[in-house]
Design a protein around this motif. Structure first.
Motif, mmCIF file in Angstrom:
data_model
loop_
_atom_site.group_PDB
_atom_site.id
_atom_site.type_symbol
_atom_site.label_atom_id
_atom_site.label_comp_id
_atom_site.label_asym_id
_atom_site.label_seq_id
_atom_site.Cartn_x
_atom_site.Cartn_y
_atom_site.Cartn_z
ATOM 1 N N ALA A 165 -9.911 -4.577 -5.947
ATOM 2 C CA ALA A 165 -8.550 -4.041 -6.011
ATOM 3 C C ALA A 165 -8.223 -3.316 -7.306
ATOM 4 C CB ALA A 165 -7.545 -5.177 -5.795
ATOM 5 N N GLY A 166 -9.077 -3.463 -8.304
ATOM 6 C CA GLY A 166 -8.819 -2.796 -9.568
ATOM 7 C C GLY A 166 -7.816 -3.504 -10.458
ATOM 8 N N PHE A 167 -7.468 -4.741 -10.131
ATOM 9 C CA PHE A 167 -6.594 -5.555 -10.977
ATOM 10 C C PHE A 167 -6.925 -7.014 -10.722
ATOM 11 C CE2 PHE A 167 -4.319 -6.120 -7.087
ATOM 12 C CZ PHE A 167 -3.614 -7.306 -7.224
ATOM 13 N N CYS A 168 -6.486 -7.871 -11.637
ATOM 14 C CA CYS A 168 -6.748 -9.301 -11.500
ATOM 15 C C CYS A 168 -5.559 -10.095 -12.055
ATOM 16 C CB CYS A 168 -8.038 -9.677 -12.216
ATOM 17 S SG CYS A 168 -7.948 -9.520 -14.014
ATOM 18 N N ARG A 169 -5.714 -11.381 -12.099
ATOM 19 C CA ARG A 169 -4.659 -12.240 -12.644
ATOM 20 C C ARG A 169 -4.323 -11.869 -14.085
ATOM 21 N NH1 ARG A 169 -8.168 -15.209 -9.598
ATOM 22 N NH2 ARG A 169 -7.289 -16.513 -7.944
ATOM 23 N N ASN A 170 -5.349 -11.546 -14.867
ATOM 24 C CA ASN A 170 -5.104 -11.165 -16.259
ATOM 25 C C ASN A 170 -4.280 -9.887 -16.331
ATOM 26 O OD1 ASN A 170 -6.475 -13.374 -17.245
ATOM 27 N ND2 ASN A 170 -8.387 -12.264 -17.551
ATOM 28 N N CYS A 171 -4.535 -8.941 -15.440
ATOM 29 C CA CYS A 171 -3.726 -7.712 -15.408
ATOM 30 C C CYS A 171 -2.267 -8.059 -15.165
ATOM 31 C CB CYS A 171 -4.211 -6.774 -14.302
ATOM 32 S SG CYS A 171 -5.873 -6.131 -14.546
#
Length: 100
Positions: free
Chosen positions: A38-44
């Motif tokens: 998706a190109g993002f994660c929890r950190n994002c």
């Protein structure tokens, strides 16, 4: 659909809370998988939360924003749920060069 700004903000906030709750319940889904797909994660999400707090002048540390997303201190989540990334996962992330 025409909705007023207050209602839109409330709906967006509710959706964010649902997304965070969903990610908290899916500890089997690794951040690297989210980044690769998706190109993002929890950190994002936690970084975006902190950036918005900073923009509004609200006091929020990086640790605070991560705990808001993870539901626990980040180091606790990592120790409890984060798995070692496979060579394939790392290669996919490197190929995507998403900035993470």
């Amino acid at each position: 659909m025409a909705i007023d700004d207050k209602t839109r903000t409330e709906l967006e906030a509710a959706v964010f809370r649902r997304l965070v709750q969903h990610l908290r319940s899916r500890t089997d889904v690794q951040n690297i998988d989210l980044m690769n797909l998706a190109g993002f994660c929890r950190n994002c999400l936690s970084n975006w939360l902190k950036e918005e707090a900073d923009a509004k002048g609200a006091a929020m540390s990086k640790d605070d924003s991560r705990e808001a997303v993870y539901g626990m201190p980040y180091e606790t989540w990592k120790a409890s749920f984060q798995e070692k990334a496979s060579p394939e996962q790392l290669a996919t992330m490197k190929k995507a060069e998403s900035g993470h």
